[in-house]
Enzyme design. Structure first.
Site, short mmCIF file in Angstrom:
data_model
loop_
_atom_site.label_atom_id
_atom_site.label_comp_id
_atom_site.label_asym_id
_atom_site.label_seq_id
_atom_site.Cartn_x
_atom_site.Cartn_y
_atom_site.Cartn_z
N GLU A 44 0.12 6.30 10.42
CA GLU A 44 1.43 6.12 9.82
C GLU A 44 1.78 7.22 8.82
O GLU A 44 2.91 7.68 8.78
CB GLU A 44 1.51 4.75 9.13
CG GLU A 44 2.86 4.58 8.46
CD GLU A 44 3.26 3.14 8.29
OE1 GLU A 44 2.37 2.30 8.21
OE2 GLU A 44 4.47 2.89 8.25
N ASP A 45 0.80 7.61 8.01
CA ASP A 45 1.12 8.47 6.87
C ASP A 45 0.67 9.92 7.01
O ASP A 45 0.92 10.72 6.12
CB ASP A 45 0.47 7.91 5.59
CG ASP A 45 1.03 6.56 5.22
OD1 ASP A 45 2.12 6.23 5.73
OD2 ASP A 45 0.38 5.83 4.45
#
Ligand code: MN
Length: 764
Positions: free
Chosen positions: A117-118
């Site tokens: 996600e990051d």
């Protein structure tokens, strides 16, 4: 239970970072002195490896090391709101999971859970380096992180919790997510206040209940306390301060009760462990709200936990506790005999200690405790290098995992949850009310159980149910997940058959109460009818003697209570109506008048009509269990299954004959009353059978043995020998019905030396 480590000490089953300080007074999940858990300490890879090695010496630590390298590189340069390197977060999450003693796959996933996600990392990469299983789990955590509670179509927390459960392919994904949330809550102080409140609310609404549903008390308690602190800071501080000021008192109470318990328990229960603690702040707060109390009025702030080796010792320890301090009886809960829906098992009791302070005592085995603390997580823990599961548990949880995998294809999360619950709680079913509320029942429950669980009248009037829109009858077995809509009819009422269909004690009790009342009413009516008829023969009106108080006086003289009790006693055959007549009619008048016969006939017809009207035209049902004035004729001894007919006899109620009985055929047709056997009664009836045999040694023994083998009792036996060398043996046996009698007859006929077997009608 779960094959968890048992060392006789509680230390193995306590999560190391949250161990209960045996003599301490820290409330669970951070105490007054330290409202927030210790400031973020730097966790190193070696710390995690050491923890894992301690519970899983054979585990492939290389996997963890590689995940560490991958995660560390992916997050390099990123910072958290606190200013720390971002990777401190995945490390802390992995550390929480190591405390739960989870398998290395979960720990590896924790270290990489935010990478997709990051950071620039992709699922493909993770799949290549770590295999498809790990990649799938990381994918699961990523998807859960993208779920937005605020934008959820339905703003209900329950639906959202279900969605989360539904989305996870593997329960371990949820465990990683819970650990993730726990660390985010521990470091929430670095967020802006608006965000703090939103995350805290979401934690209280969504994640603490999930931890609770999965049975992981340690995380549930910590999440609740942290959320509470941010949502109601003043209340939190107030309670913490109040506890702080009474610290010495609590400390004394805990230490004293602990010493006393250890002293009493240790000699008989080696391996027992006793710990004391303060209740956690959020649970105190909830109690204050519930009972509208101030913190100083909450009397049971102290809790003691006793862990023993086996279930028998739990009850033994309970005895010791209750011998030391008086229990508050309504606070006793036996969750061992009746575990909670989460599988939680324990004995809970609250006692009044010296000085009036209350102590909540929890007693359970080490295994139950491990399950209480770790819940579902316990199933993925290691024991000496292996998953701590028995083969049955592996099967059960493989199935659960499969269910979780199917879940992705099930668009309706409710349907998904239904599948999980069915599997986890196989001996219970749960169904929905039309409004969508969930109700739990023991397996085999029917619409009757459901109806009575809602309202007694709904039960009494129940004729069936619509289950998922389909009509079912009263005997239908409810299945988990069904929506039940009870169908009623104003003319419906409970019958004895219902006792065979209802399984919950509440429903059975309500049905029994109704039947008893109804039976009493019937008996009372019969008694009144019998008396009315007897008195009419002497030209005495029952109505008049009732109204003018004469009958009341007679009832008093006969010591039967009130007038309605007198009717009842006559109806039940416990009071001879003749005694009432004697009291009401002077001796000289007790010769029937000429027209009495005629009147009697009319009275009788009226009685029969009224009895039949009461039953809406159906025959009077007889099962021999109610004490109503029903006699079985000695001349023909009818059995359930025989066609029968009833005759109202003077002062004796209803006499039941076989319909082909010669005596019955001679009886006055005016007195006839249609009767039928109640279905499925277990009442035993005496019946005689005559066996003619060759007069050989051992024949009688063979006969009694054959009857005994059928589990049928012989109440009488008579043996004669005839001049032509035959034996005639007459047995009286107790049978349920004709069918059972036929079985007896057939098995006797099959015996060697038996010439004939016959049922005997007529008295002997
Ligand atoms: Mn995270």
């Amino acid at each position: 239970m779960f094959g968890l480590p048992r060392t006789g000490q509680s230390s193995r089953v306590e999560p190391p970072s949250r161990g209960i300080d045996p003599a301490g007074v820290r409330p669970e999940g951070g105490g007054p002195g330290s409202p927030v858990p210790a400031p973020t300490r730097v966790i190193r890879l070696d710390d995690i490896l050491a923890k894992v090695r301690a519970y899983a010496p054979d585990a492939d630590l290389d996997l963890v090391k590689r995940a560490y390298v991958f995660g560390e590189r992916a997050h390099s340069g990123q910072l958290r709101h606190s200013g720390e390197p971002y990777f401190t977060h995945p490390m802390a999450v992995a550390d929480i999971l190591a405390d739960l003693q989870l398998d290395i796959d979960s720990i590896a996933v924790a270290l990489m859970h935010d990478t997709v996600e990051d950071t620039g990392a992709t699922l493909d990469e993770i799949g290549r380096y770590f295999g498809p299983d790990i990649a799938e789990m990381v994918d699961g955590v990523t998807k859960l992180s993208k779920l937005d509670y605020r934008s959820a179509e339905e703003h209900q927390a329950e639906n959202f919790r279900k969605m989360i459960l539904a989305m996870a392919k593997d329960i371990r994904v949820i465990l990683v997510k819970l650990a993730d949330r726990t660390h985010n809550m521990r470091t929430l102080e670095h967020m802006r206040e608006v965000k703090q409140r939103r995350i805290a609310q979401e934690t209280l609404d969504i994640y603490a209940p999930i931890a609770n549903r999965l049975g992981i008390q340690s995380l549930k308690v910590e999440l609740e306390n942290l959320a509470f602190r941010y949502l109601h800071p003043e209340q939190y501080e107030k309670i913490a301060a109040a506890l702080g000021s009474r610290q010495a008192e609590h400390e004394r109470l805990i230490r004293h009760s602990r010493e006393l318990l250890v002293q009493r328990l240790a000699p008989h229960h080696p391996g027992c462990a006793v710990s004391g603690r303060l209740k956690h702040l959020y649970s105190i707060y909830r109690k204050m709200l519930e009972k509208r109390l101030e913190v100083d009025d909450v009397s049971d702030l102290v809790a003691v936990r006793i862990l023993v080796e086996d279930v028998a010792s739990c009850y033994g320890a309970l005895g010791v506790v209750h011998s030391l301090w008086p229990p508050i009886s309504e606070r006793f809960k036996d969750y061992i005999a009746r575990p909670k829906a989460t599988g939680y098992q324990s004995l809970h009791t609250t006692v009044i200690a010296e000085g009036g302070g209350r102590i909540e005592v929890q007693i359970r085995t080490h295994e139950m405790h491990a399950f209480a603390e770790y819940g579902i997580a316990a199933h993925w823990r290691y024991k000496e290098g292996h998953l701590a599961l028995t083969p049955e548990e592996i099967e059960k949880f493989t199935k659960l995992r499969q269910l979780l995998q199917w879940a992705e294809q099930i668009p309706d999360s409710r349907e998904f949850l239904d599948t999980i619950k069915v599997d986890l709680f196989a001996d219970e079913v749960y169904v929905y009310t039309p409004k969508g509320e969930v109700r739990w029942f023991p397996k085999g429950a029917t619409p009757l159980d459901f109806a009575y669980s809602i309202h007694t009248d709904l039960g009494h009037r129940c004729v069936g149910a619509k289950v998922n829109g389909r009509l079912v009858n009263l005997a239908y077995s409810l299945e988990s997940g069904e929506t039940v809509h009870i169908q009623t009819s104003a003319s419906q009422k409970p019958s004895r058959d219902w006792l065979k269909m209802a399984v919950t004690s509440r429903a059975r009790q309500k049905i029994r109460q109704y039947l008893q009342a109804e039976e009493k009413e019937k008996a009372r009516e019969l008694g009144r009818g019998v008396l009315e008829r007897e008195l009419k023969r002497y030209d005495v009106s029952l109505g008049r003697v009732t109204k003018d108080g004469t009958l009341e006086k007679v009832a008093g003289d006969l010591k039967v209570g009130a007038v309605h009790d007198l009717f009842l006693k006559v109806g039940y055959g416990r009071l001879d109506p003749e005694r009432v007549v004697q009291a009401l009619v002077p001796d000289e008048r007790r010769v029937p008048k000429e027209q009495a016969q005629e009147q009697e006939a009319r009275g009788l017809q009226a009685l029969i009509r009224s009895l039949q009207r009461k039953r809406a035209g159906s025959p009077v049902r007889i099962d021999g269990t109610d004490n109503m004035l029903v006699l079985f004729a000695k001349c023909c001894r009818p059995l359930p299954g025989d066609p029968v007919v009833g005759y109202i006899s003077r002062g004796r109620g209803v006499v039941v004959h076989s319909s082909d009985c010669s005596q019955a055929l001679q009886a006055d047709p005016e007195r006839r009353l249609d009767v039928e056997w109640a279905k499925n009664t277990d009442t035993l009836h005496p019946v005689q059978i005559r066996v003619v045999t060759l007069d050989q040694p051992g024949v009688l023994a063979n006969l009694t043995h054959a009857i005994g083998k059928l589990k049928i009792n012989i109440s009488k036996a008579d043996v004669r020998t005839t001049h032509d060398q035959r034996g005639i043996i007459t047995f009286e046996v107790l049978v349920k019905d004709v069918a059972q009698l036929v079985i007896v007859q057939n098995s006797l006929e099959a015996l060697k030396g038996v010439i004939s077997v016959q049922r005997v009608r007529g008295g002997s």
